[in-house]
Write a protein that holds these residues in place. Structure first.
Motif, short mmCIF file in Angstrom:
data_model
loop_
_atom_site.label_atom_id
_atom_site.label_comp_id
_atom_site.label_asym_id
_atom_site.label_seq_id
_atom_site.Cartn_x
_atom_site.Cartn_y
_atom_site.Cartn_z
N ARG A 49 0.82 -1.22 0.00
CA ARG A 49 0.00 0.00 0.00
C ARG A 49 0.85 1.26 0.00
NH1 ARG A 49 -4.52 0.46 4.55
NH2 ARG A 49 -5.26 -1.37 3.36
N TYR A 50 1.95 1.24 0.74
CA TYR A 50 2.72 2.47 0.94
C TYR A 50 4.10 2.47 0.29
CZ TYR A 50 -0.84 3.49 4.44
OH TYR A 50 -2.04 3.73 5.07
N GLN A 51 4.48 1.42 -0.40
CA GLN A 51 5.84 1.34 -0.92
C GLN A 51 6.17 2.45 -1.91
OE1 GLN A 51 6.98 -1.72 -3.74
NE2 GLN A 51 4.86 -2.41 -3.95
N THR A 52 5.20 2.82 -2.75
CA THR A 52 5.45 3.86 -3.76
C THR A 52 5.73 5.20 -3.09
OG1 THR A 52 4.02 2.72 -5.34
CG2 THR A 52 4.54 5.02 -5.79
N LYS A 53 4.89 5.58 -2.13
CA LYS A 53 5.09 6.84 -1.43
C LYS A 53 6.40 6.84 -0.65
CE LYS A 53 0.20 8.01 -0.86
NZ LYS A 53 -0.90 8.26 0.11
N LEU A 54 6.67 5.74 0.02
CA LEU A 54 7.90 5.64 0.82
C LEU A 54 9.13 5.69 -0.07
CD1 LEU A 54 9.21 5.20 3.59
CD2 LEU A 54 8.96 2.73 3.24
N MET A 55 9.07 5.01 -1.20
CA MET A 55 10.19 4.99 -2.13
C MET A 55 10.44 6.38 -2.72
SD MET A 55 12.49 2.93 -3.15
CE MET A 55 13.83 3.03 -4.32
N CYS A 56 9.37 7.10 -3.03
CA CYS A 56 9.51 8.46 -3.57
C CYS A 56 10.18 9.37 -2.56
CB CYS A 56 8.14 9.01 -3.96
SG CYS A 56 7.45 8.29 -5.45
N TRP A 57 9.78 9.24 -1.31
CA TRP A 57 10.35 10.08 -0.26
C TRP A 57 11.82 9.76 -0.03
CZ3 TRP A 57 11.92 8.85 4.92
CH2 TRP A 57 12.17 9.97 5.71
N PHE A 89 13.88 10.95 -2.98
CA PHE A 89 14.02 12.41 -2.94
C PHE A 89 15.18 12.81 -2.03
CE2 PHE A 89 13.05 16.39 -0.68
CZ PHE A 89 13.02 17.28 -1.74
N LEU A 90 15.23 12.20 -0.85
CA LEU A 90 16.33 12.49 0.08
C LEU A 90 17.66 12.01 -0.47
CD1 LEU A 90 14.77 11.55 3.55
CD2 LEU A 90 15.18 13.83 2.64
N TYR A 91 17.65 10.82 -1.06
CA TYR A 91 18.88 10.24 -1.61
C TYR A 91 19.44 11.13 -2.72
CZ TYR A 91 21.67 6.99 -4.44
OH TYR A 91 22.67 6.39 -5.16
N GLU A 92 18.58 11.57 -3.62
CA GLU A 92 19.04 12.40 -4.74
C GLU A 92 19.50 13.78 -4.28
OE1 GLU A 92 15.71 12.27 -7.35
OE2 GLU A 92 16.08 10.19 -7.96
N LYS A 93 18.92 14.28 -3.20
CA LYS A 93 19.36 15.55 -2.64
C LYS A 93 20.75 15.41 -2.01
CE LYS A 93 16.05 18.64 -3.24
NZ LYS A 93 16.30 19.94 -3.91
#
Length: 198
Positions: free
Chosen positions: A171-179, A182-186
């Motif tokens: 249910r939440y993997q997509t949202k968690l992965m995006c977050w 985002f931190l990783y790329e920053k």
């Protein structure tokens, strides 16, 4: 035969014998103590150089491992079962603090990661990691810092956490992965832009 008797009998069979070869003792010590660091290094490399699907599975393994390990730590504190060397049972090859023995944190780490892959599209990797987890279980008993029941407890805990959390993960993997991405790329934008990592 009681569970306690069976546990002690299995320990006496699996613990290092008096006439063990130095090669076997070194191998068991490496698996029991150092293999976890090799696993962490491999996952770090797969994260930095792997594709998106690899990163998703690594994140899943990390999340489930953290949950299972947290429960394991609480259980270890509450049960506070003695380790073999505290009971003066068998031989001990590595130094270890006299913390609670049940369940095994090492087995919890390896099993929870293995089940994270097993309950995914990469079941083949999961099977391999489950075999590695039981190799670690053997080694921790062999070097004298755990009983067999500690390993079975950790294995069941890891299985239960993965099974119970599977629906939440989907249910939440997509949202968690995006977050996380985002931190990783920053944090690593400079290295990513230079093509040094993915």
């Amino acid at each position: 035969m009681s569970l306690e008797s069976l546990n002690l009998d299995l320990f006496s069979i699996l613990n290092v014998p008096e006439q063990a070869s130095p090669l076997m003792m070194h191998f068991a010590t490496f698996v029991a103590h150092d293999l976890v660091y090799l696993l962490i290094t491999c996952f770090a490399l797969f994260w930095f150089y792997g594709h998106q699907n690899s990163k998703v599975l690594i994140l899943k393994a990390f999340v489930f491992c953290c949950v299972a390990l947290s429960i394991s730590e609480v259980a270890s504190y509450l049960f506070n079962t003695p380790r073999p060397f505290v009971m003066h049972v068998g031989q001990t090859l590595i130094a270890h603090e006299a913390t609670g023995s049940f369940p095994s944190n090492h087995m919890t780490i390896f099993s929870s990661i293995a089940f994270a892959y097993y309950f995914s599209a990469r079941r083949d990797i999961g099977r391999f990691l489950l075999a590695v987890a039981w190799l670690v279980a053997w080694s921790r008993i062999y070097v004298g810092v755990h009983f067999p029941v500690d390993m079975f407890g950790a294995f069941i805990l890891s299985w239960a956490v993965n099974l119970a959390g599977l629906k939440l993960w989907h249910r939440y993997q997509t949202k968690l992965m995006c977050w996380v991405m985002f931190l990783y790329e920053k944090l690593f934008s400079a290295l990513i832009q230079r093509g040094l990592i993915k």
